[in-house]
Design a protein around this motif. Sequence first.
Motif, mmCIF file in Angstrom:
data_model
loop_
_atom_site.group_PDB
_atom_site.id
_atom_site.type_symbol
_atom_site.label_atom_id
_atom_site.label_comp_id
_atom_site.label_asym_id
_atom_site.label_seq_id
_atom_site.Cartn_x
_atom_site.Cartn_y
_atom_site.Cartn_z
ATOM 1 N N VAL A 53 0.856 -1.192 0.000
ATOM 2 C CA VAL A 53 0.000 0.000 0.000
ATOM 3 C C VAL A 53 0.885 1.233 0.000
ATOM 4 C CG1 VAL A 53 -2.162 -0.805 1.026
ATOM 5 C CG2 VAL A 53 -0.237 -0.315 2.530
ATOM 6 N N GLU A 54 0.438 2.236 -0.731
ATOM 7 C CA GLU A 54 1.098 3.536 -0.619
ATOM 8 C C GLU A 54 0.315 4.293 0.438
ATOM 9 O OE1 GLU A 54 1.951 5.526 -4.307
ATOM 10 O OE2 GLU A 54 2.359 7.420 -3.267
ATOM 11 N N ILE A 55 1.024 4.763 1.476
ATOM 12 C CA ILE A 55 0.322 5.373 2.613
ATOM 13 C C ILE A 55 0.764 6.820 2.825
ATOM 14 C CG2 ILE A 55 -0.167 3.246 3.872
ATOM 15 C CD1 ILE A 55 2.337 3.823 5.591
ATOM 16 N N LEU A 56 -0.138 7.574 3.428
ATOM 17 C CA LEU A 56 0.152 8.957 3.795
ATOM 18 C C LEU A 56 -0.055 9.071 5.304
ATOM 19 C CD1 LEU A 56 0.859 11.688 2.528
ATOM 20 C CD2 LEU A 56 -1.583 12.175 2.407
ATOM 21 N N LEU A 57 0.995 9.535 6.001
ATOM 22 C CA LEU A 57 0.936 9.619 7.467
ATOM 23 C C LEU A 57 0.606 11.037 7.924
ATOM 24 C CD1 LEU A 57 4.272 7.684 7.922
ATOM 25 C CD2 LEU A 57 2.039 6.784 8.548
ATOM 26 N N ASP A 58 -0.010 11.145 9.098
ATOM 27 C CA ASP A 58 -0.303 12.459 9.686
ATOM 28 C C ASP A 58 0.987 13.157 10.109
ATOM 29 O OD1 ASP A 58 -2.951 12.265 9.466
ATOM 30 O OD2 ASP A 58 -3.297 11.457 11.485
ATOM 31 N N GLN A 59 1.873 12.338 10.699
ATOM 32 C CA GLN A 59 3.120 12.868 11.263
ATOM 33 C C GLN A 59 4.299 12.300 10.482
ATOM 34 O OE1 GLN A 59 3.247 14.816 14.001
ATOM 35 N NE2 GLN A 59 1.009 14.811 14.120
ATOM 36 N N PRO A 60 5.414 13.039 10.405
ATOM 37 C CA PRO A 60 6.606 12.464 9.759
ATOM 38 C C PRO A 60 7.052 11.195 10.491
ATOM 39 C CG PRO A 60 6.931 14.799 10.220
ATOM 40 C CD PRO A 60 5.642 14.404 10.878
ATOM 41 N N THR A 61 7.492 10.181 9.735
ATOM 42 C CA THR A 61 7.963 8.943 10.358
ATOM 43 C C THR A 61 9.470 9.051 10.579
ATOM 44 O OG1 THR A 61 8.593 6.734 9.701
ATOM 45 C CG2 THR A 61 7.615 8.026 8.037
ATOM 46 N N ASP A 62 10.008 8.154 11.414
ATOM 47 C CA ASP A 62 11.456 8.195 11.634
ATOM 48 C C ASP A 62 12.218 7.355 10.589
ATOM 49 O OD1 ASP A 62 10.610 5.765 12.418
ATOM 50 O OD2 ASP A 62 11.463 5.822 14.442
ATOM 51 N N VAL A 63 11.517 6.852 9.578
ATOM 52 C CA VAL A 63 12.198 6.081 8.525
ATOM 53 C C VAL A 63 13.161 6.999 7.787
ATOM 54 C CG1 VAL A 63 11.741 5.181 6.201
ATOM 55 C CG2 VAL A 63 10.514 4.255 8.129
ATOM 56 N N ASP A 64 14.373 6.486 7.503
ATOM 57 C CA ASP A 64 15.381 7.282 6.807
ATOM 58 C C ASP A 64 14.981 7.396 5.329
ATOM 59 O OD1 ASP A 64 17.561 8.303 5.569
ATOM 60 O OD2 ASP A 64 19.008 6.850 6.370
ATOM 61 N N ALA A 65 14.635 8.615 4.903
ATOM 62 C CA ALA A 65 14.125 8.800 3.531
ATOM 63 C C ALA A 65 15.227 8.709 2.480
ATOM 64 C CB ALA A 65 13.404 10.141 3.426
ATOM 65 N N SER A 66 16.483 8.501 2.916
ATOM 66 C CA SER A 66 17.549 8.388 1.905
ATOM 67 C C SER A 66 17.785 6.933 1.515
ATOM 68 C CB SER A 66 18.850 8.984 2.443
ATOM 69 O OG SER A 66 19.379 8.142 3.442
ATOM 70 N N GLN A 67 17.070 6.002 2.165
ATOM 71 C CA GLN A 67 17.306 4.600 1.785
ATOM 72 C C GLN A 67 16.020 3.798 1.635
ATOM 73 O OE1 GLN A 67 19.030 1.987 5.021
ATOM 74 N NE2 GLN A 67 19.763 3.985 5.711
ATOM 75 N N VAL A 68 16.040 2.892 0.652
ATOM 76 C CA VAL A 68 14.911 1.976 0.485
ATOM 77 C C VAL A 68 15.177 0.752 1.336
ATOM 78 C CG1 VAL A 68 14.278 2.592 -1.853
ATOM 79 C CG2 VAL A 68 15.980 0.844 -1.509
ATOM 80 N N GLU A 69 14.123 0.178 1.870
ATOM 81 C CA GLU A 69 14.272 -1.126 2.524
ATOM 82 C C GLU A 69 14.026 -2.148 1.421
ATOM 83 O OE1 GLU A 69 12.463 -1.974 6.277
ATOM 84 O OE2 GLU A 69 12.655 0.106 6.940
ATOM 85 N N LEU A 70 15.114 -2.638 0.863
ATOM 86 C CA LEU A 70 15.012 -3.514 -0.311
ATOM 87 C C LEU A 70 14.526 -4.913 0.079
ATOM 88 C CD1 LEU A 70 15.812 -3.452 -3.352
ATOM 89 C CD2 LEU A 70 17.961 -4.490 -2.666
ATOM 90 N N MET A 71 15.160 -5.462 1.097
ATOM 91 C CA MET A 71 14.787 -6.800 1.586
ATOM 92 C C MET A 71 15.077 -6.816 3.080
ATOM 93 S SD MET A 71 16.373 -9.335 -1.289
ATOM 94 C CE MET A 71 15.209 -10.622 -1.605
ATOM 95 N N THR A 72 14.132 -6.343 3.875
ATOM 96 C CA THR A 72 14.351 -6.377 5.326
ATOM 97 C C THR A 72 13.401 -7.401 5.943
ATOM 98 O OG1 THR A 72 12.847 -4.527 5.591
ATOM 99 C CG2 THR A 72 15.192 -4.011 5.516
#
Length: 384
Positions: free
Chosen positions: A166-185
């Motif tokens: 799903v493509e999601i939109l959050l109310d608040q900024p998340t702490d996910v690092d926007a400079s990296q994709v989680e390719l296979m976590t």
Amino acid sequence: MIPTKHVDLAILGGGCAGLSLARELAKKNINKSVVIIEPRTAYQDDRSWCFWAPIQHSLTGWVNCSWPLWSFGLQNQLKQSRSHLDFQYQYIRSGDFYRKSQLIIQDCSTIQLALGQAVKTVDVHQAGWQVVTDSAIYNAQQVIDTRPPPSNLIDESTLIQSFLGVEILLDQPTDVDASQVELMTDMRLLEGEFCFTYILPFSERQLLVEVTVFASQAPMQADLQIELDKLLYKRGWAQAKIIRTEYGNLPMGLPDEAPSSTPQPIRAGMRGGALRPSSGYGFLRIQRWAELCAKQYCDTGTLLPQTVSGFLMQKMDQIFLHVLQKDPALAPVLFDNLLSQTKPDRFIRFMNDQASLLDCLHIIAHVPKIPFIKAMLARQRNAL
Ligand SMILES: Cc1cc2nc3c(=O)[nH]c(=O)nc-3n(C[C@H](O)[C@H](O)[C@H](O)COP(=O)(O)OP(=O)(O)OC[C@H]3O[C@@H](n4cnc5c(N)ncnc54)[C@H](O)[C@@H]3O)c2cc1C
């Protein structure tokens, strides 16, 4: 009365491969009549096309987002990340791809995109082909078929890559690092099959979050939904607004089609073997093929079937898939080793179909040997 139209080239299917070929022909201002036959009446933003590429390439202006880093990791272990100086992981939104392709095609007066028409039959006719759709008959000098493979053929693939996101939109900024994709976590086994998480952070508030499974039989979509819900809950995103959903079952190791008693048109895209068996990636291959095929058609009037990997990569992929199919429990460690121990430039060449013999040897050096030797011997026995 169904009208009969005469065209030089009929492209069956206006998805990634069909539109890419038409776009390349339009860019060359082709002076032959071309029709693309596509059942959809309108395109939706239905998939995310990602690939590793240098910053500048022929579709740079179409890239929606790109990331210098990609991360991976086993379940309950810390993630690791990798990067490459010249290559980034890049994303093209399919909605943009369909819209921009249509704009280029519209500019070429000899190409027509026939939306809302499904091909029913394709037969040899006089010196060419007759393509019958639900609302027209096309007599075409040449035909290229980019329709998807029949579902029974996909079911016979060595493995099936199933994913729900799903493509999601959050109310608040998340702490996910926007400079990296989680390719296979979170790589793990789910009911005995290989499963992992894939996350594309488009911004601090907007992300694509997916669960992927490699299995001999595609899991039910409802089971993937349960895993996706768990993932969203675990990350604290269960309340996020869902912008769109993305679901797919991709063949990994699509079998050859049984020989037909009647001539068949040239195939391209997924049905022509565009998807890399060991990864399911196919976007860049399709783009390379589209450029080559358009050039060949303009220069010589002949069509080029979908281009696939060279002999070495094909063999590597077959053995790799065989190991994954026979022993899914090995998959998490196998992919973790591949991602952590292969240098990023070798890894990208491997993913992009450009691995040298040395790259392949390095990759083999970092995977568990015994299952691979067994797989090679089994393949040799089968070939005898
Ligand atoms: C959700 C999803 C995400 C993906 N993500 C990536 C990615 O990140 N990177 C990557 O490299 N690859 C990715 N892929 C794999 C691959 O790039 C795509 O599947 C790609 O769309 C394949 O192109 P194609 O033209 O073969 O098939 P499609 O794009 O599916 O096009 C086939 C077309 O044929 C049409 N058709 C069907 N029946 C008929 C008929 N009877 N007559 C005429 N036309 C017909 C369909 O409507 C469709 O438009 C993804 C695939 C999916 C499904």
